[in-house]
Every structure is written in C-alpha cells, then in structure tokens.
Motif scaffolding. Structure first.
Motif, PDB file in Angstrom:
ATOM      1  N   VAL A 152       0.840  -1.203   0.000  1.00  0.00           N
ATOM      2  CA  VAL A 152       0.000   0.000   0.000  1.00  0.00           C
ATOM      3  C   VAL A 152       0.875   1.253   0.000  1.00  0.00           C
ATOM      4  CG1 VAL A 152      -1.601   1.351   1.438  1.00  0.00           C
ATOM      5  CG2 VAL A 152      -2.018  -1.071   1.035  1.00  0.00           C
ATOM      6  N   ILE A 153       1.912   1.264   0.810  1.00  0.00           N
ATOM      7  CA  ILE A 153       2.797   2.432   0.868  1.00  0.00           C
ATOM      8  C   ILE A 153       3.516   2.631  -0.460  1.00  0.00           C
ATOM      9  CG2 ILE A 153       4.864   3.371   1.973  1.00  0.00           C
ATOM     10  CD1 ILE A 153       3.928   1.930   4.547  1.00  0.00           C
ATOM     11  N   SER A 195       1.398   6.433   2.528  1.00  0.00           N
ATOM     12  CA  SER A 195       2.226   6.862   3.657  1.00  0.00           C
ATOM     13  C   SER A 195       1.371   7.433   4.771  1.00  0.00           C
ATOM     14  CB  SER A 195       3.232   7.917   3.198  1.00  0.00           C
ATOM     15  OG  SER A 195       4.047   7.402   2.184  1.00  0.00           O
ATOM     16  N   LEU A 196       0.399   8.252   4.411  1.00  0.00           N
ATOM     17  CA  LEU A 196      -0.484   8.838   5.419  1.00  0.00           C
ATOM     18  C   LEU A 196      -1.358   7.771   6.078  1.00  0.00           C
ATOM     19  CD1 LEU A 196      -1.512  12.119   3.576  1.00  0.00           C
ATOM     20  CD2 LEU A 196       0.088  11.872   5.480  1.00  0.00           C
ATOM     21  N   LEU A 197      -1.837   6.821   5.291  1.00  0.00           N
ATOM     22  CA  LEU A 197      -2.622   5.728   5.862  1.00  0.00           C
ATOM     23  C   LEU A 197      -1.790   4.920   6.858  1.00  0.00           C
ATOM     24  CD1 LEU A 197      -4.590   4.416   2.752  1.00  0.00           C
ATOM     25  CD2 LEU A 197      -5.515   5.606   4.746  1.00  0.00           C
ATOM     26  N   LEU A 230      -3.184   4.839  10.487  1.00  0.00           N
ATOM     27  CA  LEU A 230      -3.948   3.610  10.715  1.00  0.00           C
ATOM     28  C   LEU A 230      -3.081   2.378  10.958  1.00  0.00           C
ATOM     29  CD1 LEU A 230      -6.658   4.022   7.932  1.00  0.00           C
ATOM     30  CD2 LEU A 230      -6.849   4.589  10.351  1.00  0.00           C
ATOM     31  N   GLY A 231      -1.900   2.326  10.394  1.00  0.00           N
ATOM     32  CA  GLY A 231      -1.115   1.096  10.405  1.00  0.00           C
ATOM     33  C   GLY A 231      -0.282   0.862  11.630  1.00  0.00           C
ATOM     34  N   ARG A 232       0.365   1.874  12.124  1.00  0.00           N
ATOM     35  CA  ARG A 232       1.234   1.641  13.266  1.00  0.00           C
ATOM     36  C   ARG A 232       0.486   1.826  14.568  1.00  0.00           C
ATOM     37  NH1 ARG A 232       5.675   6.361  13.009  1.00  0.00           N
ATOM     38  NH2 ARG A 232       4.668   7.279  14.785  1.00  0.00           N
TER      39      ARG A 232
END
Length: 115
Positions: free
Chosen positions: A42-43, A51-53, A57-59
């Motif tokens: 995704v990144i 990157s913003l997601l 949301l990811g980390r």
C-alpha cells in the motif's frame, strides 16, 4: 511557484521513505489492520496516500521502548554500582595490548634495541 512544487515533491518523497522504512522495521505485533507485507505494498503503490494511511492507521499508538528492548524494567544510572566497572572480566589474558606486560617489553625492544 516552481519552488513550491519542488518543496511539496521533496516532502512527499521524504514522507514516503520514512513511512516505508518505518513499516519495514516495525515488528509485526505492533502493526494494525493489515499484514506487514500488504502495508508495504500500500505504501509503495499509493505513494502519498499510502504513507499517510500507514502513519494514521497502520502503526500502533504505543510509545516505543526507550532502550529499544522489550523489557518493562528500565535501567537508571542510580542503579549502577561503580565497582562493577573495576572488576576483572574473568578472562585469563589482558583486554588490550597496553595491559599486556610482555607486549610492552617487546615494544620497548623494537623501539630501542640497544637497551
């Protein structure tokens, strides 16, 4: 106006590199929503949005350990005992060449062979 476009492009690339490296080095136990491999995809594919997601949301939102370990106990300088640093290491041979008397004798002979 061109410098503004260059600045935005530079910031986007820096954000992408940071997010990709952060996702790559984050342990899989701390990653939310998607598996680690999918987050990397995704990144990489959705450059500014991915990157913003990842960042939002990811980390996980937990603070990282100070010393990089997973231990819950922290070491403070008040806990250190100065005598720990003066104890011999238990090794039968010297730690460095300047601690070895035979090495120092040979060095003296090489420097001044007349003595």
């Amino acid at each position: 106006m061109v410098w503004l476009g260059g600045l935005i492009t530079f910031a986007t690339i820096v954000l992408w590199v940071y997010a990709f490296c952060d996702a790559l080095t984050t342990p899989k136990q701390q990653i939310r929503i998607l598996p680690k491999v999918l987050w990397l995809v995704v990144i990489a594919v959705l450059m500014p949005l991915g990157s913003l997601l990842w960042l939002f949301l990811g980390r996980s939102r937990q603070a990282a350990p100070v010393y990089g370990g997973t231990s819950t106990t922290t070491m403070d300088t008040d806990d250190l005992d100065p005598s720990d640093f003066t104890r011999p290491s238990g090794s039968p041979h010297p730690l460095g060449p300047d601690d070895d008397p035979e090495f120092l004798r040979r060095l003296d002979r090489r420097i001044d062979p007349d003595e």
